[in-house]
Design an enzyme around this catalytic site. Structure first.
Site, PDB file in Angstrom:
ATOM      1  N   SER A 125       0.824  -1.210   0.000  1.00 28.55           N
ATOM      2  CA  SER A 125       0.000   0.000   0.000  1.00 28.55           C
ATOM      3  C   SER A 125       0.854   1.254   0.000  1.00 28.55           C
ATOM      4  O   SER A 125       1.984   1.266   0.527  1.00 28.55           O
ATOM      5  CB  SER A 125      -0.894  -0.004   1.248  1.00 28.55           C
ATOM      6  OG  SER A 125      -1.459   1.261   1.484  1.00 28.55           O
ATOM      7  N   TYR A 150      -2.679  -0.041  10.255  1.00 29.41           N
ATOM      8  CA  TYR A 150      -2.780  -0.669   8.932  1.00 29.41           C
ATOM      9  C   TYR A 150      -1.518  -0.398   8.117  1.00 29.41           C
ATOM     10  O   TYR A 150      -0.906  -1.321   7.557  1.00 29.41           O
ATOM     11  CB  TYR A 150      -4.004  -0.145   8.178  1.00 29.41           C
ATOM     12  CG  TYR A 150      -3.977  -0.512   6.708  1.00 29.41           C
ATOM     13  CD1 TYR A 150      -4.204  -1.830   6.306  1.00 29.41           C
ATOM     14  CD2 TYR A 150      -3.686   0.441   5.735  1.00 29.41           C
ATOM     15  CE1 TYR A 150      -4.152  -2.182   4.963  1.00 29.41           C
ATOM     16  CE2 TYR A 150      -3.634   0.097   4.387  1.00 29.41           C
ATOM     17  CZ  TYR A 150      -3.862  -1.208   4.021  1.00 29.41           C
ATOM     18  OH  TYR A 150      -3.794  -1.558   2.677  1.00 29.41           O
ATOM     19  N   LYS A 154       1.671  -3.037   6.642  1.00 24.92           N
ATOM     20  CA  LYS A 154       2.198  -3.145   5.278  1.00 24.92           C
ATOM     21  C   LYS A 154       3.705  -2.884   5.263  1.00 24.92           C
ATOM     22  O   LYS A 154       4.452  -3.570   4.563  1.00 24.92           O
ATOM     23  CB  LYS A 154       1.474  -2.169   4.350  1.00 24.92           C
ATOM     24  CG  LYS A 154       0.013  -2.529   4.124  1.00 24.92           C
ATOM     25  CD  LYS A 154      -0.152  -3.943   3.576  1.00 24.92           C
ATOM     26  CE  LYS A 154      -1.584  -4.320   3.307  1.00 24.92           C
ATOM     27  NZ  LYS A 154      -1.753  -5.714   2.833  1.00 24.92           N
TER      28      LYS A 154
END
Length: 338
Positions: A125, A150, A154
């Site tokens: 991402s 989040y 990643k």
């Protein structure tokens, strides 16, 4: 060739399954159905005429993951989507995000290593960049402290893959994509989150059909032209094509390094309000929205430099912003019989 798609009934996963099947690959899908529906299999069949092999599996279960890979030793490559994926939700549920995203990746990599499988496409991402300093963002942009759990999953996920490649001949492509939106032109599959959406587009389309009373726009004092966040939006069908191209890149042994990174975006930034106006233009529906407080974890702006993926993989986005929103609206209407 047989390809495993983890999280293959999710939004991006299901579109990638379609793209793989249309290229002639045999697809095996693993999904725990925590944020997807088994009915997506019918949508895939309606498009391609084929139902992929499916197994409901929680990838946090190490023993079950190893049993699965032992039973499917003819898999040639893995596209790993399975992960919790919302910035806002991760701010509220950090431990759940770390548990799900790390354990699933580690278990998949361990099982791959155990059976000698070494080709993976990792769903990464643009959040790994944090708030980038220079736009558009290139793959050489420095990796800063993540602004959300989040984003951190990643960042660390990429590091786990890189570290494994130092002791195992893993070959992986890390696709850092920006904001996937839209739906398949058939209207048979699209973005259908469980419960209240955390992503912008399903919230807009659900507001348009009356499921949500209004759209919340988080903040209007960002360092952008109209004060709302600016993002790079990529059509999910274009994104699925990038995954197939990346996998074939590995299958053909065209990669020059064990681990390679590519940005996947449209190469242009649009504000939240520009997105709303585009939707109103293609749908003819006025969206009721309210400006509310900023949401923790959001950066001001981010859009991609896509020169590398265009040069190396020959990939280019094909859809306009209006195309993306028109397809998302078509999916919403069809799925709700609106």
């Amino acid at each position: 060739m047989k390809v495993l798609v983890t999280g293959g009934l999710g939004f991006i996963g299901s579109h990638t399954v379609v793209a793989l099947q249309e290229k002639g690959y045999e697809v095996v899908v693993v999904d725990d159905l925590s944020n997807a529906s088994i009915t997506v299999l019918e949508g895939i069949k309606s498009i391609t005429g084929q139902v992929p092999t499916f197994e409901q599996l929680d990838l946090r279960d190490k023993q079950a993951v190893h049993q699965f890979f032992h039973a499917h030793q003819d898999i040639a490559g893995v596209i790993h989507f399975a992960a919790s994926k919302a910035v806002g939700e991760s701010m509220k549920l950090p431990l759940e995000y770390y548990e799900n995203n790390f354990f699933s990746l580690i278990n998949v990599l361990a099982a791959m290593k155990h059976i000698g499988l070494n080709k993976m496409i990792f769903s990464s991402s643009c959040t790994v960049y944090g708030q980038g300093e220079v736009m558009p963002l290139t793959e050489e942009e420095s990796i800063k402290t993540a602004l959300s759990p989040y984003g951190n999953t990643k960042q660390v996920g990429e590091e786990i893959i890189v570290d494994l490649a130092k002791v195992y001949p893993l070959q992986a492509v890390l696709l850092r994509y920006f904001n996937p939106i839209g739906a398949h032109e058939s209207g048979f599959i699209g973005e259908s989150p469980q419960g209240v959406p955390y992503n912008l587009i399903p919230y807009i389309t659900q507001t348009a059909v009356g499921v949500r009373p209004f759209l919340s726009i988080y903040g209007k004092d960002y360092d952008t032209a109209d004060g709302t966040c600016v993002r790079d939006y990529i059509h999910v069908v274009d994104l699925a094509d990038a995954h197939v191209r990346a996998l074939e890149y590995l299958f053909k042994n065209e990669n020059t390094e064990q681990i390679e990174v590519f940005n996947v975006g449209n190469g242009q930034g649009y504000s939240v309000l520009e997105l709303v106006h585009s939707f109103e233009r293609v749908s003819g529906i006025k969206i009721n929205y309210e400006i509310v407080e900023r949401r923790p974890g959001d950066v001001d702006k981010a859009w991609a430099n896509t020169a590398k993926i265009e040069r190396v993989l020959g990939w280019k986005p094909t859809k306009t912003l209006d195309d993306m929103l028109a397809s998302a609206w078509n999916w919403e209407k069809k799925s709700r019989k609106y």
